[in-house]
Design a protein around this motif. Structure first.
Motif, PDB file in Angstrom:
ATOM      1  N   CYS A 112       0.813  -1.222  -0.157  1.00  0.00           N
ATOM      2  CA  CYS A 112       0.095   0.002  -0.098  1.00  0.00           C
ATOM      3  C   CYS A 112       0.795   1.345   0.122  1.00  0.00           C
ATOM      4  CB  CYS A 112      -1.007  -0.042   1.147  1.00  0.00           C
ATOM      5  SG  CYS A 112      -2.361  -1.145   0.976  1.00  0.00           S
ATOM      6  N   PRO A 118      -3.411  -3.089  -2.995  1.00  0.00           N
ATOM      7  CA  PRO A 118      -4.694  -3.697  -3.511  1.00  0.00           C
ATOM      8  C   PRO A 118      -5.747  -2.442  -3.776  1.00  0.00           C
ATOM      9  CG  PRO A 118      -4.122  -4.473  -1.387  1.00  0.00           C
ATOM     10  CD  PRO A 118      -3.022  -3.595  -1.787  1.00  0.00           C
ATOM     11  N   CYS A 142       2.181  -7.976   1.124  1.00  0.00           N
ATOM     12  CA  CYS A 142       0.836  -7.576   1.791  1.00  0.00           C
ATOM     13  C   CYS A 142       0.226  -8.564   2.665  1.00  0.00           C
ATOM     14  CB  CYS A 142       0.090  -7.180   0.488  1.00  0.00           C
ATOM     15  SG  CYS A 142      -1.595  -6.990   1.056  1.00  0.00           S
TER      16      CYS A 142
END
Ligand code: SF4
Length: 194
Positions: A112, A118, A142
């Motif tokens: 991120c 995502p 992640c």
């Protein structure tokens, strides 16, 4: 016997009557103290922050590396961006970064903060914290596991080792080398498969 300090080849030992004289530079000691007491700002944004908190707990025990979280930017020299950075949050992060004294370092933890992860397609998410502040080390994954954060701290320590060169601040001491990036990737993959 060779010590860890000798292996850095920054110490000169001379035999003198009655013992040994060791010479080094102030820069070496300043960098040594700096890399042995990295104080990150207490700061987390999303799920990656839980992994970061785990790294401070007993199993990984970051205290032994001299890494103590500090609740104020004025006493911190590391900012770990752990989580999704929304555009509304970006100016606050920039303010916190600017309140930190030099030299200051940034670790971008997780997909991120590296590139939006995502949520890359979201209208509200920043496509990478490096669009707002400079980043020293990126951690993929992640979420990345605490081991990956630990490897990133080691990589940062290596970078700080080379922060000063003969009394001059090195403008860009290093982008992490391929070797360091490989170490971080291997730690992340091992953690994922564990
Ligand atoms: S990278 Fe994954 S674990 Fe980390 S904040 Fe984003 S969604 Fe959460």
């Amino acid at each position: 016997m060779k010590s860890a300090l000798d292996s850095l080849q920054l110490l000169r030992r001379h035999k003198v009557v009655g013992g040994e004289l060791v010479l080094t530079s102030v820069d070496f000691f300043v960098d040594w103290a700096r890399k042995s007491s990295i104080w990150p700002l207490t700061f987390g944004l999303a799920c990656c922050a839980i992994e970061m908190m785990a790294a401070y707990a007993s199993r990984y025990d970051f205290d032994r590396l001299g890494v103590f979280p500090r609740p104020t930017p004025r006493q911190a020299d590391l900012l770990i961006i752990s989580g999704t950075v929304v555009k509304k949050m970006a100016p606050a992060i920039e303010t916190l970064y600017n309140q930190m004294p030099e030299p200051r370092f940034v670790i971008s933890m997780g997909a991120c903060s590296n590139c939006g992860g995502p949520y890359y397609d979201s209208y509200s998410v920043c496509k990478g914290i490096d669009k707002v502040i400079p980043v020293d080390i990126y951690i993929p994954g992640c979420p990345p596991r605490p081991e990956a954060l630990q490897t990133a701290v080691f990589a940062l320590q290596k970078k700080i080792d080379r922060y000063w060169d003969a009394g001059k601040r090195v403008a860009n001491p290093s982008k992490p080398t391929n070797e360091v990036l490989k170490e971080i990737n291997v730690a992340a993959l091992k953690a994922r498969d564990a």
